[in-house]
Design a protein around this motif. Structure first.
Motif, PDB file in Angstrom:
ATOM      1  N   LEU A  30       0.811  -1.222   0.000  1.00 27.04           N
ATOM      2  CA  LEU A  30       0.000   0.000   0.000  1.00 27.04           C
ATOM      3  C   LEU A  30       0.845   1.273   0.000  1.00 27.04           C
ATOM      4  O   LEU A  30       0.376   2.321  -0.433  1.00 27.04           O
ATOM      5  CB  LEU A  30      -0.940   0.001   1.205  1.00 27.04           C
ATOM      6  N   THR A  31       2.088   1.197   0.445  1.00 29.19           N
ATOM      7  CA  THR A  31       2.930   2.393   0.484  1.00 29.19           C
ATOM      8  C   THR A  31       3.358   2.844  -0.902  1.00 29.19           C
ATOM      9  O   THR A  31       3.813   3.971  -1.064  1.00 29.19           O
ATOM     10  CB  THR A  31       4.182   2.188   1.357  1.00 29.19           C
ATOM     11  N   TYR A  32       3.218   1.975  -1.916  1.00 33.04           N
ATOM     12  CA  TYR A  32       3.647   2.328  -3.270  1.00 33.04           C
ATOM     13  C   TYR A  32       2.502   2.748  -4.185  1.00 33.04           C
ATOM     14  O   TYR A  32       2.714   2.993  -5.367  1.00 33.04           O
ATOM     15  CB  TYR A  32       4.409   1.171  -3.907  1.00 33.04           C
ATOM     16  N   VAL A  33       1.284   2.848  -3.669  1.00 31.06           N
ATOM     17  CA  VAL A  33       0.159   3.247  -4.518  1.00 31.06           C
ATOM     18  C   VAL A  33       0.362   4.696  -4.955  1.00 31.06           C
ATOM     19  O   VAL A  33       0.490   5.598  -4.133  1.00 31.06           O
ATOM     20  CB  VAL A  33      -1.192   3.083  -3.795  1.00 31.06           C
ATOM     21  N   TYR A  34       0.414   4.895  -6.257  1.00 27.31           N
ATOM     22  CA  TYR A  34       0.600   6.229  -6.823  1.00 27.31           C
ATOM     23  C   TYR A  34      -0.706   6.731  -7.449  1.00 27.31           C
ATOM     24  O   TYR A  34      -1.095   7.868  -7.240  1.00 27.31           O
ATOM     25  CB  TYR A  34       1.716   6.205  -7.872  1.00 27.31           C
ATOM     26  N   GLN A  35      -1.366   5.885  -8.241  1.00 28.09           N
ATOM     27  CA  GLN A  35      -2.596   6.298  -8.919  1.00 28.09           C
ATOM     28  C   GLN A  35      -3.558   5.130  -9.003  1.00 28.09           C
ATOM     29  O   GLN A  35      -3.169   4.012  -9.365  1.00 28.09           O
ATOM     30  CB  GLN A  35      -2.278   6.799 -10.325  1.00 28.09           C
ATOM     31  N   ILE A  36      -4.811   5.418  -8.670  1.00 26.64           N
ATOM     32  CA  ILE A  36      -5.889   4.441  -8.804  1.00 26.64           C
ATOM     33  C   ILE A  36      -6.793   4.944  -9.917  1.00 26.64           C
ATOM     34  O   ILE A  36      -7.459   5.971  -9.759  1.00 26.64           O
ATOM     35  CB  ILE A  36      -6.687   4.288  -7.491  1.00 26.64           C
ATOM     36  N   GLY A  37      -6.795   4.246 -11.043  1.00 27.56           N
ATOM     37  CA  GLY A  37      -7.602   4.658 -12.199  1.00 27.56           C
ATOM     38  C   GLY A  37      -8.751   3.693 -12.406  1.00 27.56           C
ATOM     39  O   GLY A  37      -8.620   2.726 -13.157  1.00 27.56           O
ATOM     40  N   THR A  38      -9.882   3.969 -11.735  1.00 28.43           N
ATOM     41  CA  THR A  38     -11.005   3.031 -11.814  1.00 28.43           C
ATOM     42  C   THR A  38     -11.595   2.953 -13.215  1.00 28.43           C
ATOM     43  O   THR A  38     -11.944   1.872 -13.670  1.00 28.43           O
ATOM     44  CB  THR A  38     -12.118   3.410 -10.809  1.00 28.43           C
TER      45      THR A  38
ATOM     46  N   ARG B  31     -10.178   3.379 -16.189  1.00 27.47           N
ATOM     47  CA  ARG B  31      -9.305   2.622 -17.100  1.00 27.47           C
ATOM     48  C   ARG B  31      -8.870   1.279 -16.531  1.00 27.47           C
ATOM     49  O   ARG B  31      -8.128   0.535 -17.175  1.00 27.47           O
ATOM     50  CB  ARG B  31      -8.067   3.442 -17.438  1.00 27.47           C
ATOM     51  N   GLN B  32      -9.302   0.995 -15.309  1.00 30.02           N
ATOM     52  CA  GLN B  32      -8.972  -0.252 -14.615  1.00 30.02           C
ATOM     53  C   GLN B  32      -7.454  -0.447 -14.517  1.00 30.02           C
ATOM     54  O   GLN B  32      -6.929  -1.525 -14.790  1.00 30.02           O
ATOM     55  CB  GLN B  32      -9.647  -1.448 -15.283  1.00 30.02           C
ATOM     56  N   LYS B  33      -6.755   0.614 -14.106  1.00 33.34           N
ATOM     57  CA  LYS B  33      -5.295   0.594 -13.969  1.00 33.34           C
ATOM     58  C   LYS B  33      -4.915   1.058 -12.576  1.00 33.34           C
ATOM     59  O   LYS B  33      -5.500   1.985 -12.025  1.00 33.34           O
ATOM     60  CB  LYS B  33      -4.628   1.536 -14.982  1.00 33.34           C
ATOM     61  N   LEU B  34      -3.921   0.403 -12.029  1.00 30.81           N
ATOM     62  CA  LEU B  34      -3.330   0.800 -10.765  1.00 30.81           C
ATOM     63  C   LEU B  34      -1.850   1.029 -11.027  1.00 30.81           C
ATOM     64  O   LEU B  34      -1.189   0.168 -11.613  1.00 30.81           O
ATOM     65  CB  LEU B  34      -3.520  -0.295  -9.713  1.00 30.81           C
ATOM     66  N   ILE B  35      -1.341   2.184 -10.622  1.00 32.50           N
ATOM     67  CA  ILE B  35       0.079   2.466 -10.803  1.00 32.50           C
ATOM     68  C   ILE B  35       0.741   2.469  -9.433  1.00 32.50           C
ATOM     69  O   ILE B  35       0.314   3.185  -8.527  1.00 32.50           O
ATOM     70  CB  ILE B  35       0.319   3.796 -11.532  1.00 32.50           C
ATOM     71  N   LEU B  36       1.767   1.645  -9.312  1.00 32.96           N
ATOM     72  CA  LEU B  36       2.566   1.560  -8.100  1.00 32.96           C
ATOM     73  C   LEU B  36       3.919   2.179  -8.407  1.00 32.96           C
ATOM     74  O   LEU B  36       4.561   1.815  -9.393  1.00 32.96           O
ATOM     75  CB  LEU B  36       2.742   0.101  -7.668  1.00 32.96           C
TER      76      LEU B  36
ATOM     77  N   SER C 105      -9.479  -5.142 -11.667  1.00 33.87           N
ATOM     78  CA  SER C 105     -10.913  -4.966 -11.916  1.00 33.87           C
ATOM     79  C   SER C 105     -11.412  -3.645 -11.335  1.00 33.87           C
ATOM     80  O   SER C 105     -10.880  -3.136 -10.349  1.00 33.87           O
ATOM     81  CB  SER C 105     -11.709  -6.123 -11.315  1.00 33.87           C
ATOM     82  N   LYS C 106     -12.438  -3.127 -11.959  1.00 36.13           N
ATOM     83  CA  LYS C 106     -13.019  -1.852 -11.542  1.00 36.13           C
ATOM     84  C   LYS C 106     -13.527  -1.921 -10.105  1.00 36.13           C
ATOM     85  O   LYS C 106     -13.316  -0.997  -9.313  1.00 36.13           O
ATOM     86  CB  LYS C 106     -14.167  -1.474 -12.490  1.00 36.13           C
TER      87      LYS C 106
END
Length: 135
Positions: free
Chosen positions: A77-85, A87-92, A105-106
């Motif tokens: 969880l410390t590396y979460v940079y962007q939550i893109g619901t 586009r269903q993308k998570l950037i760490l 998944s959305k």
């Protein structure tokens, strides 16, 4: 500062990993791959549910730094940079050296976003060991 290590044993290899360097785990059938902040990667013969239990049992309260997101990932969880619901993308990312983009998944991303929003608003929700956001 005391470093906490996770020991992962596979048939041919033993990994000793500083838990603060773990970016994410990803399921691949009966194997779990892991990616570290120094871009090293590894794989062990256990499914993601087994890895979730290993994290919980081995790290105890330190396991709260990790969350199961969707069916295929456990993230730090410390590396979460962007939550893109949408586009269903998570950037760490660590903000400097690396950025990993995961397809999630959305629904799982919405739950992860709610977790962050509620903690920002002062309604901090306790993460019990490894939070399961896969439903």
């Amino acid at each position: 500062m005391n470093k906490k290590y996770l020991y992962l044993n596979s048939r041919d290899e033993l990994y000793r990993i500083d838990i603060s360097t773990i970016v994410y785990f990803e399921a691949e059938g009966n194997y779990t791959n892991f990616v570290l902040s120094n871009k090293l990667k590894g794989s062990v013969c256990m499914n993601l549910a087994q890895m979730q239990k290993v994290l919980s049992d081995s790290l105890r309260e330190a396991a709260s730094a990790f969350a199961r997101v969707g069916k295929r990932h456990i993230i730090n969880l410390t590396y979460v940079y962007q939550i893109g619901t949408l586009r269903q993308k998570l950037i760490l990312s660590d903000g400097e050296v690396f950025a990993y983009q995961l397809d999630i998944s959305k629904d799982a991303l919405k739950k992860l976003k709610e977790l962050y929003v509620s903690s920002i608003n002062g309604h901090t929700r306790e993460l019990e060991n490894v939070e399961d956001l896969s439903n």
